[in-house]
Design a protein around this motif. Sequence first.
Motif, short mmCIF file in Angstrom:
data_model
loop_
_atom_site.label_atom_id
_atom_site.label_comp_id
_atom_site.label_asym_id
_atom_site.label_seq_id
_atom_site.Cartn_x
_atom_site.Cartn_y
_atom_site.Cartn_z
N UNK A 22 0.80 -1.14 0.00
CA UNK A 22 0.24 -0.01 0.02
C UNK A 22 0.80 1.16 0.13
N UNK A 23 0.41 2.26 -0.76
CA UNK A 23 1.17 3.45 -0.61
C UNK A 23 1.20 4.17 0.72
N UNK A 24 2.39 4.84 0.91
CA UNK A 24 2.63 5.56 2.22
C UNK A 24 2.05 7.02 1.88
N UNK A 25 1.01 7.51 2.60
CA UNK A 25 0.65 8.83 2.35
C UNK A 25 0.60 9.83 3.15
N UNK A 26 1.15 9.32 4.44
CA UNK A 26 1.11 10.35 5.51
C UNK A 26 2.71 10.38 6.12
N UNK A 27 3.53 10.19 4.99
CA UNK A 27 5.04 10.32 5.47
C UNK A 27 5.70 10.94 4.06
#
Length: 98
Positions: A22-27
């Motif tokens: 899953x893509x990391x969107x909060x970093x």
Amino acid sequence: KTPSCTIYNTNETEQIKELAFQPVEDLEFSKDTFNICSVGKIISVKAFDRLARIHKRLTEDKIPCHFYIFGVGEQQKEIEEWLVSNSLQDKYFHYQNK
């Protein structure tokens, strides 16, 4: 003869494998910063305190770095207090599964 059994690691292996894609969107990592990421239960045997001291040394040596811990544990508060007392809290990020 003493009975024995195998106790496997209790991590949710399949869930971890799924989340890895899953893509990391909060970093957002800077390419100009050395990022130290560690995953695990925050307990003394895992030596997260040692990682915090390494982080301090890198900062003192003017090496731009951020320190990320993904996990929870009884040593968490102690490490966070140490980071504050060494003015490193602005380069330390803690994440836990919510």
